[in-house]
Structure formats: C-alpha cells, structure tokens
Design a protein around this motif. Sequence first.
Motif, PDB file in Angstrom:
ATOM      1  N   GLU A   1       6.503   3.658  -7.124  1.00  0.00           N
ATOM      2  CA  GLU A   1       5.551   4.775  -7.083  1.00  0.00           C
ATOM      3  C   GLU A   1       5.768   5.656  -5.852  1.00  0.00           C
ATOM      4  OE1 GLU A   1       3.459   5.671  -9.539  1.00  0.00           O
ATOM      5  OE2 GLU A   1       4.477   4.077 -10.617  1.00  0.00           O
ATOM      6  N   LYS A   2       6.006   5.035  -4.712  1.00  0.00           N
ATOM      7  CA  LYS A   2       6.229   5.807  -3.491  1.00  0.00           C
ATOM      8  C   LYS A   2       7.575   6.526  -3.526  1.00  0.00           C
ATOM      9  CE  LYS A   2       3.106   3.340  -0.536  1.00  0.00           C
ATOM     10  NZ  LYS A   2       2.496   2.261  -1.217  1.00  0.00           N
ATOM     11  N   LEU A   3       8.588   5.892  -4.102  1.00  0.00           N
ATOM     12  CA  LEU A   3       9.904   6.517  -4.189  1.00  0.00           C
ATOM     13  C   LEU A   3       9.909   7.701  -5.144  1.00  0.00           C
ATOM     14  CD1 LEU A   3      12.153   3.341  -4.198  1.00  0.00           C
ATOM     15  CD2 LEU A   3      11.975   5.049  -2.382  1.00  0.00           C
ATOM     16  N   LYS A   4       9.086   7.650  -6.200  1.00  0.00           N
ATOM     17  CA  LYS A   4       9.007   8.762  -7.148  1.00  0.00           C
ATOM     18  C   LYS A   4       8.519  10.041  -6.480  1.00  0.00           C
ATOM     19  CE  LYS A   4       8.346   6.413 -11.530  1.00  0.00           C
ATOM     20  NZ  LYS A   4       7.426   6.149 -12.635  1.00  0.00           N
ATOM     21  N   ARG A   5       7.711   9.909  -5.443  1.00  0.00           N
ATOM     22  CA  ARG A   5       7.195  11.082  -4.724  1.00  0.00           C
ATOM     23  C   ARG A   5       8.290  11.765  -3.907  1.00  0.00           C
ATOM     24  NH1 ARG A   5       1.737  10.134  -1.590  1.00  0.00           N
ATOM     25  NH2 ARG A   5       1.979  12.393  -1.480  1.00  0.00           N
ATOM     26  N   GLY A   6       9.330  11.027  -3.579  1.00  0.00           N
ATOM     27  CA  GLY A   6      10.398  11.561  -2.750  1.00  0.00           C
ATOM     28  C   GLY A   6      10.071  11.354  -1.283  1.00  0.00           C
ATOM     29  N   VAL A   7      10.872  10.574  -0.601  1.00  0.00           N
ATOM     30  CA  VAL A   7      10.648  10.283   0.809  1.00  0.00           C
ATOM     31  C   VAL A   7      11.778  10.904   1.614  1.00  0.00           C
ATOM     32  CG1 VAL A   7      10.423   8.466   2.556  1.00  0.00           C
ATOM     33  CG2 VAL A   7       9.464   8.126   0.281  1.00  0.00           C
ATOM     34  N   GLY A   8      11.428  11.786   2.528  1.00  0.00           N
ATOM     35  CA  GLY A   8      12.414  12.380   3.429  1.00  0.00           C
ATOM     36  C   GLY A   8      12.558  11.516   4.665  1.00  0.00           C
ATOM     37  N   ILE A   9      13.786  11.375   5.157  1.00  0.00           N
ATOM     38  CA  ILE A   9      14.056  10.545   6.335  1.00  0.00           C
ATOM     39  C   ILE A   9      14.799  11.378   7.372  1.00  0.00           C
ATOM     40  CG2 ILE A   9      15.265   8.500   7.212  1.00  0.00           C
ATOM     41  CD1 ILE A   9      13.014   7.770   5.363  1.00  0.00           C
ATOM     42  N   ARG A  10      14.304  11.324   8.602  1.00  0.00           N
ATOM     43  CA  ARG A  10      15.016  11.924   9.728  1.00  0.00           C
ATOM     44  C   ARG A  10      15.376  10.773  10.656  1.00  0.00           C
ATOM     45  NH1 ARG A  10      11.456  15.432  11.562  1.00  0.00           N
ATOM     46  NH2 ARG A  10      12.220  17.064  10.195  1.00  0.00           N
ATOM     47  N   PHE A  11      16.681  10.618  10.918  1.00  0.00           N
ATOM     48  CA  PHE A  11      17.178   9.550  11.781  1.00  0.00           C
ATOM     49  C   PHE A  11      17.919  10.185  12.950  1.00  0.00           C
ATOM     50  CE2 PHE A  11      20.635   6.527  12.823  1.00  0.00           C
ATOM     51  CZ  PHE A  11      19.847   5.503  13.301  1.00  0.00           C
ATOM     52  N   LYS A  12      17.470   9.897  14.154  1.00  0.00           N
ATOM     53  CA  LYS A  12      18.041  10.470  15.387  1.00  0.00           C
ATOM     54  C   LYS A  12      18.074  11.995  15.309  1.00  0.00           C
ATOM     55  CE  LYS A  12      20.896   6.617  16.861  1.00  0.00           C
ATOM     56  NZ  LYS A  12      22.240   6.191  17.277  1.00  0.00           N
ATOM     57  N   GLY A  13      17.015  12.585  14.761  1.00  0.00           N
ATOM     58  CA  GLY A  13      16.898  14.025  14.721  1.00  0.00           C
ATOM     59  C   GLY A  13      17.615  14.719  13.578  1.00  0.00           C
TER      60      GLY A  13
ATOM     61  N   ALA B   1      -2.946   7.960   3.361  1.00  0.00           N
ATOM     62  CA  ALA B   1      -2.453   7.990   1.988  1.00  0.00           C
ATOM     63  C   ALA B   1      -1.248   8.907   1.830  1.00  0.00           C
ATOM     64  CB  ALA B   1      -3.568   8.429   1.053  1.00  0.00           C
ATOM     65  N   ASP B   2      -1.148   9.924   2.665  1.00  0.00           N
ATOM     66  CA  ASP B   2      -0.057  10.875   2.538  1.00  0.00           C
ATOM     67  C   ASP B   2       1.091  10.599   3.499  1.00  0.00           C
ATOM     68  OD1 ASP B   2      -1.154  12.275   0.448  1.00  0.00           O
ATOM     69  OD2 ASP B   2      -2.227  13.660   1.745  1.00  0.00           O
ATOM     70  N   VAL B   3       1.159   9.365   4.008  1.00  0.00           N
ATOM     71  CA  VAL B   3       2.228   8.967   4.919  1.00  0.00           C
ATOM     72  C   VAL B   3       3.006   7.823   4.265  1.00  0.00           C
ATOM     73  CG1 VAL B   3       2.743   8.048   7.200  1.00  0.00           C
ATOM     74  CG2 VAL B   3       0.854   9.630   6.905  1.00  0.00           C
ATOM     75  N   PRO B   4       4.333   7.908   4.236  1.00  0.00           N
ATOM     76  CA  PRO B   4       5.130   6.819   3.649  1.00  0.00           C
ATOM     77  C   PRO B   4       4.920   5.503   4.390  1.00  0.00           C
ATOM     78  CG  PRO B   4       6.474   8.770   4.014  1.00  0.00           C
ATOM     79  CD  PRO B   4       5.154   9.009   4.692  1.00  0.00           C
ATOM     80  N   PRO B   5       5.224   4.385   3.730  1.00  0.00           N
ATOM     81  CA  PRO B   5       5.057   3.084   4.385  1.00  0.00           C
ATOM     82  C   PRO B   5       6.037   2.901   5.538  1.00  0.00           C
ATOM     83  CG  PRO B   5       6.166   2.835   2.280  1.00  0.00           C
ATOM     84  CD  PRO B   5       5.728   4.264   2.368  1.00  0.00           C
TER      85      PRO B   5
ATOM     86  N   TRP C   1       8.557  11.168   5.668  1.00  0.00           N
ATOM     87  CA  TRP C   1       7.492  11.993   5.098  1.00  0.00           C
ATOM     88  C   TRP C   1       7.700  12.075   3.597  1.00  0.00           C
ATOM     89  CZ3 TRP C   1      11.683  13.739   7.718  1.00  0.00           C
ATOM     90  CH2 TRP C   1      12.532  14.586   7.037  1.00  0.00           C
ATOM     91  N   TYR C   2       6.615  12.411   2.889  1.00  0.00           N
ATOM     92  CA  TYR C   2       6.716  12.622   1.441  1.00  0.00           C
ATOM     93  C   TYR C   2       7.160  14.056   1.193  1.00  0.00           C
ATOM     94  CZ  TYR C   2       4.476   8.214   0.312  1.00  0.00           C
ATOM     95  OH  TYR C   2       4.187   6.883   0.180  1.00  0.00           O
ATOM     96  N   GLU C   3       8.236  14.221   0.457  1.00  0.00           N
ATOM     97  CA  GLU C   3       8.786  15.546   0.193  1.00  0.00           C
ATOM     98  C   GLU C   3       7.926  16.373  -0.754  1.00  0.00           C
ATOM     99  OE1 GLU C   3      12.760  14.502  -0.989  1.00  0.00           O
ATOM    100  OE2 GLU C   3      13.474  14.811   1.059  1.00  0.00           O
ATOM    101  N   ASP C   4       7.094  15.717  -1.571  1.00  0.00           N
ATOM    102  CA  ASP C   4       6.266  16.466  -2.526  1.00  0.00           C
ATOM    103  C   ASP C   4       5.095  17.185  -1.854  1.00  0.00           C
ATOM    104  OD1 ASP C   4       4.674  14.262  -1.956  1.00  0.00           O
ATOM    105  OD2 ASP C   4       4.194  13.831  -4.040  1.00  0.00           O
ATOM    106  N   LEU C   5       4.899  16.978  -0.552  1.00  0.00           N
ATOM    107  CA  LEU C   5       3.811  17.628   0.173  1.00  0.00           C
ATOM    108  C   LEU C   5       4.236  18.929   0.835  1.00  0.00           C
ATOM    109  CD1 LEU C   5       2.087  14.531   1.777  1.00  0.00           C
ATOM    110  CD2 LEU C   5       1.398  15.798  -0.257  1.00  0.00           C
TER     111      LEU C   5
END
Length: 95
Positions: A28-40, A9-13, A82-86
């Motif tokens: 709903e998932k975007l409102k939580r804030g999704v952080g993205i790491r691409f190639k580090g 539940a605490d992992v983005p799709p 990852w979800y940034e709100d966590l």
Amino acid sequence: MTEETNTGADVPPDHLAINPNSPFFDEEKLKRGVGIRFKGTVRTNVEEYSISEGWVRVQAGKTLDRKGNPLTVKLQGPVEAWYEDLGEDAPVAKI
C-alpha cells in the motif's frame, strides 16, 4: 519539499523494502510512490532503506544471488523519504 518531520500519516515509514519476501515490504505504501534522497541526490534505484540507521540498499549491476534475487550493496549516509503523490510540498521523513 518544505516540511520536515519523522512521523504522521503522510510520511513514509522509517524502513521500507520493495522485495515482497522482506518483513519491511508494504504494498500500500509503495503504490503511493516513495521518493528517496540519499546524500543529497534523488535516487530511483533503491531496493530498501532505513532512515534511522542511515542506509540504503541498491542493486549491484545485473548480478543475481543463488535464489535469483538482485545482489544488493548497502550504502551508508543520510536518507530522506517522501510520498511522491503529495507533490512538491510533501512532508519529508529524515533524522
């Protein structure tokens, strides 16, 4: 970010997009804030991503397509989300 996982539940799709016309859009998932790491590197300009397929779509400058949407470029490489709100110890979705 310490914990690494692919589900829960605490992992983005696995696949998410910010365009409301996309079948992978989820407000709903975007409102939580999704952080993205691409190639580090943490990226803040990702329009869409797929962890399992290993790609992100980013806007190509200020160019628009014929429908007025930003023109995007698909970049291949390892993707983590990852979800940034966590906070700092949020579970990270990656392959």
